[in-house]
Write a protein that holds these residues in place. Structure first.
Motif, PDB file in Angstrom:
ATOM      1  N   THR A  80       0.890  -1.188   0.037  1.00 10.90           N
ATOM      2  CA  THR A  80       0.108   0.115  -0.071  1.00 10.90           C
ATOM      3  C   THR A  80       0.842   1.233   0.052  1.00 10.90           C
ATOM      4  OG1 THR A  80      -0.118   0.029   2.497  1.00 10.90           O
ATOM      5  CG2 THR A  80      -1.997  -1.175   1.390  1.00 10.90           C
TER       6      THR A  80
ATOM      7  N   ALA B 105       3.194   7.717   6.771  1.00 14.28           N
ATOM      8  CA  ALA B 105       2.175   8.656   6.609  1.00 14.28           C
ATOM      9  C   ALA B 105       2.536   9.323   5.310  1.00 14.28           C
ATOM     10  CB  ALA B 105       1.886   9.635   7.543  1.00 14.28           C
TER      11      ALA B 105
ATOM     12  N   LEU C  35       2.410   6.535   2.096  1.00  7.29           N
ATOM     13  CA  LEU C  35       0.987   5.901   1.810  1.00  7.29           C
ATOM     14  C   LEU C  35       0.145   6.679   0.962  1.00  7.29           C
ATOM     15  CD1 LEU C  35      -1.232   3.684   2.741  1.00  7.29           C
ATOM     16  CD2 LEU C  35      -2.018   5.257   4.480  1.00  7.29           C
TER      17      LEU C  35
ATOM     18  N   SER D  82      -2.929   7.447  -1.824  1.00  7.35           N
ATOM     19  CA  SER D  82      -4.488   7.643  -1.739  1.00  7.35           C
ATOM     20  C   SER D  82      -5.244   6.280  -2.286  1.00  7.35           C
ATOM     21  CB  SER D  82      -4.914   8.663  -2.818  1.00  7.35           C
ATOM     22  OG  SER D  82      -4.721   8.525  -3.923  1.00  7.35           O
TER      23      SER D  82
ATOM     24  N   ARG E  48      -4.616   4.119   0.880  1.00 13.65           N
ATOM     25  CA  ARG E  48      -5.683   4.412   1.826  1.00 13.65           C
ATOM     26  C   ARG E  48      -6.939   3.716   1.434  1.00 13.65           C
ATOM     27  NH1 ARG E  48      -3.138   9.412   1.490  1.00 13.65           N
ATOM     28  NH2 ARG E  48      -2.039   9.871   3.505  1.00 13.65           N
TER      29      ARG E  48
ATOM     30  N   ARG F  11      -6.522  -0.072   2.345  1.00 14.57           N
ATOM     31  CA  ARG F  11      -6.707  -0.249   3.829  1.00 14.57           C
ATOM     32  C   ARG F  11      -8.023   0.253   4.518  1.00 14.57           C
ATOM     33  NH1 ARG F  11      -1.232   1.748   6.586  1.00 14.57           N
ATOM     34  NH2 ARG F  11       0.293   0.708   5.540  1.00 14.57           N
ATOM     35  N   ALA F  12      -8.766   0.907   3.675  1.00 15.99           N
ATOM     36  CA  ALA F  12      -9.965   1.558   4.524  1.00 15.99           C
ATOM     37  C   ALA F  12     -11.032   0.289   3.957  1.00 15.99           C
ATOM     38  CB  ALA F  12     -10.609   2.806   3.472  1.00 15.99           C
TER      39      ALA F  12
ATOM     40  N   ARG G  74     -16.487   2.065   7.416  1.00 14.41           N
ATOM     41  CA  ARG G  74     -15.137   2.703   7.580  1.00 14.41           C
ATOM     42  C   ARG G  74     -14.760   3.591   8.535  1.00 14.41           C
ATOM     43  NH1 ARG G  74     -13.828   4.584   1.018  1.00 14.41           N
ATOM     44  NH2 ARG G  74     -14.174   2.656   0.028  1.00 14.41           N
TER      45      ARG G  74
ATOM     46  N   SER H  75      -7.645   4.443  11.183  1.00 15.04           N
ATOM     47  CA  SER H  75      -6.374   4.868  11.755  1.00 15.04           C
ATOM     48  C   SER H  75      -6.485   5.768  12.851  1.00 15.04           C
ATOM     49  CB  SER H  75      -5.506   5.458  10.607  1.00 15.04           C
ATOM     50  OG  SER H  75      -6.238   6.798  10.417  1.00 15.04           O
TER      51      SER H  75
ATOM     52  N   ALA I 299      -0.579   6.860  10.480  1.00 10.86           N
ATOM     53  CA  ALA I 299      -1.419   6.133   8.964  1.00 10.86           C
ATOM     54  C   ALA I 299      -1.835   4.938   9.460  1.00 10.86           C
ATOM     55  CB  ALA I 299      -0.056   5.711   8.427  1.00 10.86           C
ATOM     56  N   THR I 300      -1.510   4.367  10.766  1.00 10.21           N
ATOM     57  CA  THR I 300      -2.232   3.166  11.217  1.00 10.21           C
ATOM     58  C   THR I 300      -2.525   3.618  12.630  1.00 10.21           C
ATOM     59  OG1 THR I 300      -0.357   1.564  11.043  1.00 10.21           O
ATOM     60  CG2 THR I 300      -1.946   1.463   9.353  1.00 10.21           C
TER      61      THR I 300
END
Length: 201
Positions: free
Chosen positions: A62, A77, A80, A82, A85, A88-89, A183, A187, A192-193
């Motif tokens: 990612t 951050a 990462l 878009s 993201r 991950r979302a 969603r 994070s 970032a997480t």
């Protein structure tokens, strides 16, 4: 300790039953990662599993391989994207972990596999999270995901270990789908997480 065989059989039944769904999605996401982020498509990292035994976790990449003038990787951050993201979302970055489940290294439900460097930092009670195989999702993920602090996450992990059942696994799987669509808790604030775990009870 209760046998893990019923849990293992449940995992295999669900994963194999849904192969016609997740394999095409896996292939499609792999192609998108290749187009958006290049190679490697997969991110591999050693993580502790059942009883702390180390295995190689596989996820979709990612982040960009961006480095500073000294050749050091930039903070998560900043690397990462878009697209990352979005993966991950939607938790699509976790799909390759289904292969870890087929190999018996993970389960559909259980405490998330964290970094090896955290092992000596757990309290005796927190370390109980390794009494079961790590999971693709878990009780902590439906209770707040990364919006929880570390102590809250570990508390839910241990509650799962102490009360696990196939019925609870099924409930967590169903609620995970709802959580992903909402969603929420993707994070921790400003991260970032999650921030790094540095120990604590």
């Amino acid at each position: 300790m209760r046998s893990l065989w019923p849990k293992r059989c449940f995992d295999l039944l669900i994963v194999i039953l849904f192969i016609p769904i997740w394999v095409p999605v896996l292939a499609g996401v792999a192609l998108l990662v290749r187009l958006k982020l290049g190679t490697p498509v997969l991110f591999r990292q050693e993580r502790p599993g059942l009883n702390g035994k180390v295995f190689e976790l596989t996820k979709f990449r990612t982040m960009r391989d961006a480095r500073d003038s000294d050749g050091e990787l930039l903070p998560d951050a900043e690397r990462l994207t878009s697209f990352g993201r979005l993966l991950r979302a939607s938790s699509l970055d976790e799909l390759p972990e289904l292969m870890n489940i087929l190999k018996g290294e993970m389960s559909l439900v259980g405490p998330r596999p964290l970094l090896i460097e955290y092992l000596p930092l757990y309290s005796e009670r927190q370390a109980r999270r390794h009494d079961v195989p790590p999971g693709l999702t878990g009780l902590a993920q439906i209770k707040g995901r990364n919006a929880l602090d570390w102590n809250e996450k570990f508390a839910w992990d241990v509650i799962y270990v102490e009360s696990r059942s196939l019925g609870l696994d099924l409930k967590i799987l169903l609620l995970t789908v709802w959580t992903v669509f909402q969603r929420e808790g993707i994070s921790a604030q400003g991260e970032a997480t999650m921030p790094k775990f540095n120990g604590g009870t």
